[in-house]
Design an enzyme around this catalytic site. Structure first.
Site, mmCIF file in Angstrom:
data_model
loop_
_atom_site.group_PDB
_atom_site.id
_atom_site.type_symbol
_atom_site.label_atom_id
_atom_site.label_comp_id
_atom_site.label_asym_id
_atom_site.label_seq_id
_atom_site.Cartn_x
_atom_site.Cartn_y
_atom_site.Cartn_z
ATOM 1 N N HIS A 76 106.275 39.561 -3.097
ATOM 2 C CA HIS A 76 105.691 39.156 -4.351
ATOM 3 C C HIS A 76 104.888 37.967 -4.212
ATOM 4 O O HIS A 76 104.979 37.284 -3.005
ATOM 5 C CB HIS A 76 107.122 39.027 -5.411
ATOM 6 C CG HIS A 76 107.952 37.884 -4.913
ATOM 7 N ND1 HIS A 76 108.755 38.207 -3.686
ATOM 8 C CD2 HIS A 76 108.241 36.643 -5.379
ATOM 9 C CE1 HIS A 76 109.622 37.013 -3.412
ATOM 10 N NE2 HIS A 76 109.486 36.155 -4.405
ATOM 11 N N HIS A 93 105.379 34.537 -5.016
ATOM 12 C CA HIS A 93 105.843 33.171 -4.889
ATOM 13 C C HIS A 93 105.577 32.653 -3.392
ATOM 14 O O HIS A 93 105.552 33.255 -2.283
ATOM 15 C CB HIS A 93 107.360 33.117 -4.941
ATOM 16 C CG HIS A 93 107.847 32.985 -6.526
ATOM 17 N ND1 HIS A 93 108.995 33.426 -6.817
ATOM 18 C CD2 HIS A 93 107.165 32.786 -7.752
ATOM 19 C CE1 HIS A 93 109.158 33.354 -8.283
ATOM 20 N NE2 HIS A 93 108.057 32.887 -8.697
ATOM 21 N N ASP A 132 106.880 30.837 -1.191
ATOM 22 C CA ASP A 132 107.667 30.825 0.003
ATOM 23 C C ASP A 132 107.964 32.330 0.708
ATOM 24 O O ASP A 132 108.509 32.585 1.564
ATOM 25 C CB ASP A 132 109.363 30.388 -0.526
ATOM 26 C CG ASP A 132 109.648 31.173 -1.693
ATOM 27 O OD1 ASP A 132 108.987 31.817 -2.330
ATOM 28 O OD2 ASP A 132 111.231 31.294 -1.724
ATOM 29 N N HIS A 161 112.798 40.263 -10.630
ATOM 30 C CA HIS A 161 112.310 38.865 -10.339
ATOM 31 C C HIS A 161 111.065 38.270 -10.803
ATOM 32 O O HIS A 161 111.194 37.352 -11.575
ATOM 33 C CB HIS A 161 112.406 38.859 -8.676
ATOM 34 C CG HIS A 161 112.140 37.559 -8.110
ATOM 35 N ND1 HIS A 161 113.048 36.633 -8.200
ATOM 36 C CD2 HIS A 161 111.082 37.003 -7.186
ATOM 37 C CE1 HIS A 161 112.616 35.606 -7.664
ATOM 38 N NE2 HIS A 161 111.369 35.761 -7.038
ATOM 39 N N ASP A 175 112.801 38.802 -2.961
ATOM 40 C CA ASP A 175 113.573 38.186 -4.046
ATOM 41 C C ASP A 175 113.840 39.381 -5.043
ATOM 42 O O ASP A 175 112.922 40.196 -5.508
ATOM 43 C CB ASP A 175 112.962 36.976 -4.528
ATOM 44 C CG ASP A 175 113.037 35.903 -3.590
ATOM 45 O OD1 ASP A 175 113.840 35.923 -2.633
ATOM 46 O OD2 ASP A 175 112.164 34.905 -3.817
ATOM 47 N N GLU A 177 118.087 39.096 0.421
ATOM 48 C CA GLU A 177 118.030 37.586 -0.026
ATOM 49 C C GLU A 177 119.357 37.123 -0.220
ATOM 50 O O GLU A 177 120.193 38.005 -0.755
ATOM 51 C CB GLU A 177 117.046 37.191 -0.767
ATOM 52 C CG GLU A 177 117.241 37.990 -2.171
ATOM 53 C CD GLU A 177 117.361 36.887 -3.434
ATOM 54 O OE1 GLU A 177 118.078 36.051 -3.294
ATOM 55 O OE2 GLU A 177 116.851 37.124 -4.412
ATOM 56 N N HIS A 210 117.382 33.835 3.757
ATOM 57 C CA HIS A 210 117.063 33.301 2.380
ATOM 58 C C HIS A 210 118.104 32.695 1.827
ATOM 59 O O HIS A 210 118.259 32.662 0.637
ATOM 60 C CB HIS A 210 116.238 34.361 1.505
ATOM 61 C CG HIS A 210 115.251 33.984 0.556
ATOM 62 N ND1 HIS A 210 115.766 32.917 -0.426
ATOM 63 C CD2 HIS A 210 114.106 33.785 0.378
ATOM 64 C CE1 HIS A 210 114.590 32.738 -1.358
ATOM 65 N NE2 HIS A 210 113.811 33.101 -0.880
#
Length: 608
Positions: A39, A41, A43, A128, A149, A174, A388
């Site tokens: 995804h 994000h 991180d 998410h 995530d 995660e 994570h």
């Protein structure tokens, strides 16, 4: 390689992964078949242009279409903060982001993509954020699921994560909230709205640090509908120009949202907010109450940190942190003491006295401990690896997984190699002839079993014949065949699959001539009188039928009434000579042993 993110808590070389673990010589394209991004994000994707354009990886990159659309926007926003505001050098450029995204191959949900001859990947919905996916990767008979995530609870704009029961060899999950079981979502929403409302009523300003896409859309839908309901006029702002772009992508990828938004989209787009306006920098010093959603979410840089510095010294104001903050960020430092005024180190040169109220209301779209356990149950993996998360919490969750599911669970430190065993399935081709024969034999044995149960019930006077017929029918309907024992000869020629064949087929296949062996055994009768009566063939038939395994029928020879037959075995009773004669073929050698044991248990013959 699963994901290619950066660490929000560092501004030196530690912010990007140490790629030397993959290849000391930096020959990344030779070592890695593909990169998968779950995804948008940072991180999970923040180091991607650095890895492709500066480290030299030139292979395929896979992600979903919404992730491919939104990734470059967040990467460019991050680049501007680091280069143009903080003066970073040795950083990726706008052109590098574009060149990196040209290597991306979009993947649809539930679409199986063949990366090469051996490797295939498949994406599953992760909740998410918009476009987030879990990935199932398979090489030969071995497979792994990487979750990225995910959220197992549906919310106001996204559905919950879902995956098939694919039984991977390894599930990498995660564990952001490894030991947390979140309270009622409705309760958290009520608490959030109450705190915001109370603060603005007293003339205070509310800062809500968020990432431009994800939780902020959830909170904007919530607060916009509340403002409408309560008829409030206090201004709500959203910093940065990302809000408009985000809204565009949520409209474009409406099929990734939940059912309610898809159904009401034609009448009213939930992302067209009535009370939320773009934030202008001069408004930071404007008098009076306001609510501001500012990026980024961990108060580590950008507009949210700049506004925080100005608003933090006033007791009237409030900061609500709605998600998780990585160790090292200002957000994490704030959350370590939310009870009263505190001194917070912004950077090495700046320390700030914080008098405003600080609240952490978790609206994070990560699975909690209950959700992680739910996903493990849903996918049925053979091994679990936790990433994570925080070490102590992962250790606790690991013990729970081992206890509840009886499967190995690992939570290695960064840079550690983990080895685990996988079971390699061996395919065996079964001949149709053998399969048909075994199915018939199994079916006959089940019939005999039901017949025996029925006879026992009748003899005990428990059931009528009509009731027994219904009982037998229901048994047949409600007894699915789970497994059938197979008995044949297994052969393998050269590099072909193993084959399980019927005896005759195996002989022909291997060009072998079958030799029949016949056995004769004379047993001396030691007890010629049973229940004060002479030993009879009828008594022998009845008693042996009771003791033999279900499925074997004893019949009387029509030509000679002194002979019983069970498959190829014959039993002849000769009372005149005190002899019980057994004859059988080598094919029924096992059955003959069972039969001799039955005769021994009747105590009528001498078996040595």
């Amino acid at each position: 390689m699963f994901d290619c993110g950066m660490h929000m808590g560092y501004n030196d070389e530690r912010r990007f992964p140490d790629f030397s673990y993959i290849s000391k010589t930096k020959q990344f394209t030779k070592v890695i078949d593909c990169v998968i991004i779950t995804h948008f994000h940072l991180d999970h994707c923040g180091a991607l242009p650095y890895f492709t354009e500066m480290c030299g990886y030139d292979g395929p990159i896979y992600m979903t279409l919404p992730t491919k659309a939104i990734c470059p926007i967040l990467l460019e926003d991050y680049r501007k903060i680091m280069v143009e505001r903080k003066g970073e050098s040795n950083f990726f450029t706008p052109q590098m982001i574009k060149d990196c995204m040209k290597k991306v191959i979009p993947v649809g949900l539930h679409q199986t993509v063949k990366v090469d001859e051996e490797l295939s990947i498949k994406a599953y919905y992760a909740g998410h954020v918009l476009g987030a996916a879990m990935f199932y990767a398979k090489v030969g008979d071995e497979s792994v699921v990487y979750t990225g995530d995910y959220n197992m609870t549906p919310d106001r704009h996204l559905g919950s994560a879902w995956i098939d029961q694919i039984k991977p060899d390894l599930l990498i999950t995660e564990t952001t909230y490894a030991t947390t079981i979140r309270d009622s979502k409705r309760g958290r929403e009520r608490d959030f709205l109450k705190r915001v409302h109370e603060c603005v009523e007293k003339g205070g300003k509310v800062l809500i640090p968020v990432f431009a896409l994800g939780r902020v859309q959830e909170l904007c839908i919530l607060i916009d509908s509340y403002w409408e309901q309560m008829n409030l006029s206090v201004p709500i702002y959203f910093s940065a120009g990302l809000a408009e772009k985000a809204n565009f992508y949520y409209k474009l990828f409406i099929n990734w949202t939940n059912q309610k938004i898809k159904q009401t989209f034609v009448q009213r787009n939930m992302f067209d907010f009535k009370h939320i306006k773009p934030f202008q920098s001069h408004l930071v010093d404007a008098p009076g109450p306001m609510v501001l959603f500012a990026t980024p979410g961990m108060l580590h840089a950008g507009a949210s940190l700049e506004v925080f510095k100005k608003w933090a010294p006033s007791e009237l104001n409030m900061v609500i942190i709605p998600g998780y903050c990585v160790v090292g960020t200002v957000g994490n430092k704030l959350l370590s003491n939310t009870s009263g005024p505190q001194m917070v180190e912004i950077d090495k040169k700046t320390t700030l006295e914080v008098k405003c109220k600080v609240h952490n209301l978790s609206f994070s779209a990560h699975a909690d401990a209950k959700g992680i356990m739910q996903l493990i149950k849903m996918s049925s993996p053979k091994n679990v690896l936790l990433v994570h998360g925080e070490r102590e919490k992962m250790g606790f969750l690991s013990q729970k997984i081992i206890k509840d599911f009886s499967i190995p669970c690992y939570y290695p430190a960064n840079g550690t190699t983990v080895n685990f065993n996988t079971q390699k399935p061996i395919p065996i081709d079964i001949s149709t002839k053998l399969l048909k024969r075994q199915l018939v034999e199994y079916s006959e044995s089940q019939e005999q079993k039901l017949l025996k149960q029925s006879q026992n019930l009748i003899s005990e006077g428990q059931e009528t014949e009509e009731e027994l017929f219904n009982f037998n029918q229901s048994k047949k309907l409600n007894s699915p065949v789970v497994s059938i024992p197979m008995q044949g000869i297994m052969i393998q020629r050269e590099n072909h699959h193993l084959k399980l064949l019927d005896f005759d087929e195996a002989s022909k296949e291997l060009l072998l001539k079958e030799i029949n062996l016949d056995y004769n055994l004379n047993l001396e009768i030691i007890n010629n009188t049973v229940n004060n009566n002479n030993l009879s063939i009828e008594y022998l038939q009845k008693e042996l039928q009771k003791q033999l395994p279900i499925g074997f029928m004893i019949t009387r020879n029509s030509q000679d009434q002194t002979i019983l037959s069970i498959k190829s075995i014959q039993i002849q009773l000769n009372t005149a000579n005190n002899i019980l004669k057994l004859q059988w073929s080598h094919k029924d050698d096992n059955l003959s042993k069972i039969l001799i044991q039955c005769l021994k248990s009747l105590s009528i013959v001498d078996v040595k």
